[in-house]
Design an enzyme around this catalytic site. Structure first.
Site, PDB file in Angstrom:
ATOM      1  N   LYS A  42       0.844  -1.201   0.000  1.00 51.59           N
ATOM      2  CA  LYS A  42       0.000   0.000   0.000  1.00 51.59           C
ATOM      3  C   LYS A  42       0.879   1.251   0.000  1.00 51.59           C
ATOM      4  O   LYS A  42       2.074   1.172   0.322  1.00 51.59           O
ATOM      5  CB  LYS A  42      -0.889  -0.014   1.242  1.00 51.59           C
ATOM      6  CG  LYS A  42      -0.095  -0.013   2.541  1.00 51.59           C
ATOM      7  CD  LYS A  42      -0.955  -0.308   3.748  1.00 51.59           C
ATOM      8  CE  LYS A  42      -0.102  -0.412   4.992  1.00 51.59           C
ATOM      9  NZ  LYS A  42      -0.852  -0.886   6.154  1.00 51.59           N
ATOM     10  N   TYR A 272      15.881  30.552   6.812  1.00 48.35           N
ATOM     11  CA  TYR A 272      14.741  31.313   7.347  1.00 48.35           C
ATOM     12  C   TYR A 272      14.828  31.489   8.853  1.00 48.35           C
ATOM     13  O   TYR A 272      15.195  30.561   9.570  1.00 48.35           O
ATOM     14  CB  TYR A 272      13.429  30.593   7.033  1.00 48.35           C
ATOM     15  CG  TYR A 272      13.081  30.615   5.582  1.00 48.35           C
ATOM     16  CD1 TYR A 272      12.616  31.773   4.972  1.00 48.35           C
ATOM     17  CD2 TYR A 272      13.220  29.462   4.810  1.00 48.35           C
ATOM     18  CE1 TYR A 272      12.291  31.787   3.627  1.00 48.35           C
ATOM     19  CE2 TYR A 272      12.902  29.465   3.466  1.00 48.35           C
ATOM     20  CZ  TYR A 272      12.438  30.629   2.881  1.00 48.35           C
ATOM     21  OH  TYR A 272      12.120  30.642   1.552  1.00 48.35           O
ATOM     22  N   MET A 320      12.265  24.345   1.450  1.00 44.28           N
ATOM     23  CA  MET A 320      11.399  23.532   0.595  1.00 44.28           C
ATOM     24  C   MET A 320      12.205  22.703  -0.401  1.00 44.28           C
ATOM     25  O   MET A 320      11.915  21.531  -0.625  1.00 44.28           O
ATOM     26  CB  MET A 320      10.397  24.418  -0.148  1.00 44.28           C
ATOM     27  CG  MET A 320       9.339  23.603  -0.878  1.00 44.28           C
ATOM     28  SD  MET A 320       8.140  24.597  -1.775  1.00 44.28           S
ATOM     29  CE  MET A 320       7.247  25.383  -0.455  1.00 44.28           C
TER      30      MET A 320
HETATM   31  C1  LIG Z   1      -0.024  -1.889   6.757  1.00 45.01           C
HETATM   32  C2  LIG Z   1      -0.635  -3.128   7.281  1.00 45.01           C
HETATM   33  C3  LIG Z   1       0.174  -4.191   7.731  1.00 45.01           C
HETATM   34  C4  LIG Z   1       1.696  -4.131   7.754  1.00 45.01           C
HETATM   35  O1  LIG Z   1       2.177  -3.555   8.931  1.00 45.01           O
HETATM   36  P1  LIG Z   1       3.780  -3.435   9.165  1.00 45.01           P
HETATM   37  O2  LIG Z   1       3.879  -2.975  10.558  1.00 45.01           O
HETATM   38  O3  LIG Z   1       4.276  -2.443   8.175  1.00 45.01           O
HETATM   39  O4  LIG Z   1       4.344  -4.791   8.937  1.00 45.01           O
HETATM   40  C5  LIG Z   1      -0.458  -5.340   8.133  1.00 45.01           C
HETATM   41  N1  LIG Z   1      -1.806  -5.449   8.111  1.00 45.01           N
HETATM   42  C6  LIG Z   1      -2.615  -4.460   7.700  1.00 45.01           C
HETATM   43  C7  LIG Z   1      -4.081  -4.651   7.700  1.00 45.01           C
HETATM   44  C8  LIG Z   1      -2.059  -3.264   7.273  1.00 45.01           C
HETATM   45  O5  LIG Z   1      -2.854  -2.273   6.874  1.00 45.01           O
END
Ligand SMILES: *Cc1c(COP(=O)(O)O)cnc(C)c1O
Length: 390
Positions: A42, A272, A320
């Site tokens: 993801k 800055y 930035m």
């Molecule tokens: C992101 C996620 C994981 C992975 O978690 P990590 O700590 O990065 O291993 C596992 N299960 C679900 C449902 C997630 O959304």
């Protein structure tokens, strides 16, 4: 046009070591066998590039890849990934067509969403494989474990009505890296809910719970599948786990070029708000990377960089697009030199954990914040199709 890092006009980029990624994944797979992997890709594989990461890990024959939205799943399909893909987020009925179209599995995080997903799939004459989340303490989603006696018969009735089939039941641990007693409690609540489901006549094909911390921990957490993210990408596991295999290798390296080298007199101000004032004569290098590229503003006056293998401090505010570092202690620094903000340079390494601590955040955010402006370049992968761009 995306510039190649070899081009001196390329100011900053992210290097991803796909061979290191593979070794991290193999380490997890060896530790959890016969449980199978669900690499979580993801958020563009935590910023590293979902298609390149999935293509690489596909060779290990994981059970599935995990994403957070149907769009992320569809992008993997367009990138040629044919393996099972699970959208681990509340699947709204409105997303049913997207799931069906791209051939993605959904997740049911409430009885209501399961019902609506089933109805929508039936209306489209389709069938969606669904993973049912049980809430055992995370509190954000999932059917509440404590009420399983009430919802188990309802789940059975929805499943018998068609439109959805049950692929697995799972929960999510909130403290796997830090509290074994709490994690065992979550596991017990999951098992009790599964007992209720089975008593209601539901066949539970697969059961899973582990994130990276639990996957690298005790066998009891592994069940049938482990959903691993951060460990693959070099994030350090939690501290609770005894006897776990080694920490992962870092696989992300953020680099930037020196744009300018300036000799400042004592008492000169930098960036800055004049956040930094030189105490003596200092030589500063201006780097072509800033917070818009994911170099956290909180690293102002706190972060470090590796210049010619030597650890040097960030001076003043991260801007930035540019950031200044003190190179007084490094000889021969010139414009277009390559500097490392995350990862290894020679014997020195700036780890994800170090950057996260200095920026007051977590390793996950350090990776996902790496800006889209930085070209991704890949080494050590199964093919070179993705190299130099994404
Ligand atoms: C992101 C996620 C994981 C992975 O978690 P990590 O700590 O990065 O291993 C596992 N299960 C679900 C449902 C997630 O959304």
């Amino acid at each position: 046009m995306t510039r190649s890092p070899a081009d001196p006009a390329c100011r900053a980029w992210l290097e991803v070591d796909l061979a290191g990624l593979t070794r991290n994944a193999e380490r997890v797979a060896d530790h959890v066998a016969p449980a199978r992997l669900v690499p979580m890709v993801k958020a563009d594989a935590y910023g590293l590039g979902a298609i390149a990461v999935a293509r690489t890990l596909d060779r290990l024959e994981p059970y599935a890849f995990g994403v957070a939205t149907p769009r992320e799943g569809a992008e993997l399909r367009r990138g040629g990934i044919e393996r099972r893909i699970v959208v681990f987020a509340p699947s709204a009925a409105a997303e049913a067509s997207e799931l069906l179209e791209a051939g993605l599995d959904g997740a049911a995080l409430s009885l209501d969403s399961l019902r609506k997903l089933a109805a929508r799939a039936r209306a489209e004459a389709g069938r969606i494989a669904v993973h049912l989340e049980v809430d055992t303490g995370m509190g954000r989603a999932g059917l509440p474990a404590a009420a399983a006696a009430d919802w188990a018969p309802e789940v059975a009735s929805v499943l018998s009505g068609g439109g959805v089939s049950l692929a697995s039941v799972y929960t999510h641990f909130h403290s796997a890296g830090t509290d074994a007693a709490v994690t065992r409690g979550q596991l017990a609540r999951l098992r009790a809910a599964v007992t209720r489901l089975e008593a209601a006549g539901v066949d539970v094909p697969l059961l899973h719970a582990a994130n990276s911390d639990a996957a690298m921990g005790d066998r009891q957490y592994h069940l049938d599948l482990v959903r691993v993210g951060i460990y693959l990408y070099g994030g350090r596991r939690g501290t609770e786990i005894a006897g776990a295999p080694a920490d992962p290798e870092g696989v992300a390296r953020v680099r930037a070029r020196v744009l300018e080298v300036r000799d400042l007199a004592p008492g000169s101000t930098v960036s800055y708000g004049a956040m930094y004032t030189t105490s003596g004569a200092e030589r500063l290098a201006t780097l072509g990377i800033g917070y818009a590229d994911g170099l956290a503003w909180r690293l102002s006056n706190r972060g470090r960089a590796l210049v010619r293998g030597i650890r040097v401090p960030i001076r003043g505010g991260v801007c930035m697009d540019v950031t200044s570092v003190d190179v007084s202690a490094v000889s021969g620094v010139e414009p277009s030199d390559v500097v490392t903000l995350l990862g290894r340079d020679g014997a020195e390494e700036i780890t994800l954990a170090e950057v996260a601590a200095a920026a007051g955040t977590i390793e996950y955010e350090v990776l996902t914040a790496i800006g889209r402006r930085l070209p991704r370049c890949y080494a050590g992968g199964p093919d070179h199709a993705a190299e130099g761009s994404r």
